[in-house]
Design an enzyme around this catalytic site. Sequence first.
Site, mmCIF file in Angstrom:
data_model
loop_
_atom_site.group_PDB
_atom_site.id
_atom_site.type_symbol
_atom_site.label_atom_id
_atom_site.label_comp_id
_atom_site.label_asym_id
_atom_site.label_seq_id
_atom_site.Cartn_x
_atom_site.Cartn_y
_atom_site.Cartn_z
ATOM 1 N N ASP A 153 1.634 0.837 -5.024
ATOM 2 C CA ASP A 153 2.618 1.637 -4.288
ATOM 3 C C ASP A 153 2.433 1.475 -2.780
ATOM 4 O O ASP A 153 1.318 1.589 -2.265
ATOM 5 C CB ASP A 153 2.461 3.114 -4.677
ATOM 6 N N CYS A 181 3.647 8.873 -8.878
ATOM 7 C CA CYS A 181 3.472 7.456 -9.218
ATOM 8 C C CYS A 181 4.654 6.976 -10.060
ATOM 9 O O CYS A 181 4.896 7.496 -11.159
ATOM 10 C CB CYS A 181 2.171 7.262 -9.978
ATOM 11 N N HIS A 234 -2.290 8.232 -7.777
ATOM 12 C CA HIS A 234 -1.597 9.067 -6.785
ATOM 13 C C HIS A 234 -0.459 9.833 -7.448
ATOM 14 O O HIS A 234 0.164 9.350 -8.402
ATOM 15 C CB HIS A 234 -1.061 8.227 -5.624
ATOM 16 N N ARG A 278 3.047 3.302 -0.371
ATOM 17 C CA ARG A 278 2.640 4.492 0.387
ATOM 18 C C ARG A 278 1.131 4.726 0.353
ATOM 19 O O ARG A 278 0.628 5.589 1.071
ATOM 20 C CB ARG A 278 3.341 5.742 -0.182
ATOM 21 N N CYS A 332 -3.244 1.784 -6.881
ATOM 22 C CA CYS A 332 -1.868 1.442 -7.229
ATOM 23 C C CYS A 332 -1.241 0.566 -6.142
ATOM 24 O O CYS A 332 -1.573 0.687 -4.964
ATOM 25 C CB CYS A 332 -1.057 2.724 -7.410
#
Length: 208
Positions: free
Chosen positions: A43, A100, A97, A45, A41
């Site tokens: 993302d 999400c 994750h 993080r 992803c």
Amino acid sequence: MDINKVFENNKTWIQNKLEESENYFEELGKGQNPDLLYIGCSDSRVAAEDLMGAQPGEVFVHRNIANMVISIDLNVMSVVNYAVDHLKVNHIVVCGHYACGGVKAAMQSADLGILNPWLRNIRDVYRIHKEELNAITDEDKKYNRLVELNVKEQCVNLIKTAAVQRAYRDRGLKVHGWVFDVHTGKLIDLKIDFIKYLKNIMEIYHLD
């Protein structure tokens, strides 16, 4: 992130790498030979190399919203084909994750513009597994389970491709499904039965 510090950070990183090995960048410039393709992803993080403790050159990485493998997305399909056919990776990981935003957004009744057709693929995952998901009353647990099921379905999408099927026959390539827990930092192997899913879909998706 202070954008003005990026180049200072880069200098520090270079210095640290040269302290590890004075030939570090000379070796890095010779080419890459990764054994693993990571599809994750976007993302901020979830930093692929960091969470695996990998070094530059060890992992070929593709990231998009909600770690999707969509057959008509030329970006991800180009990455898969290059990694499998040219870099000869032996493992492909789809890593989702928990928490999400893409998965959560897909389940909201809202017009998200250009994101609508992308997120519809996650809604399709929900539709396929509606019975199981609707039986979960805790919303957080339901989203977590949808994250896991989405990873599973993207692994199945990989198995449908000619490149992956060829590499499985020729050199035993494996597909893996993982989830990263942003609350603990732990990587979780969903232990997806690659062989079982391959056998289940071959009648329809077999490609010579």
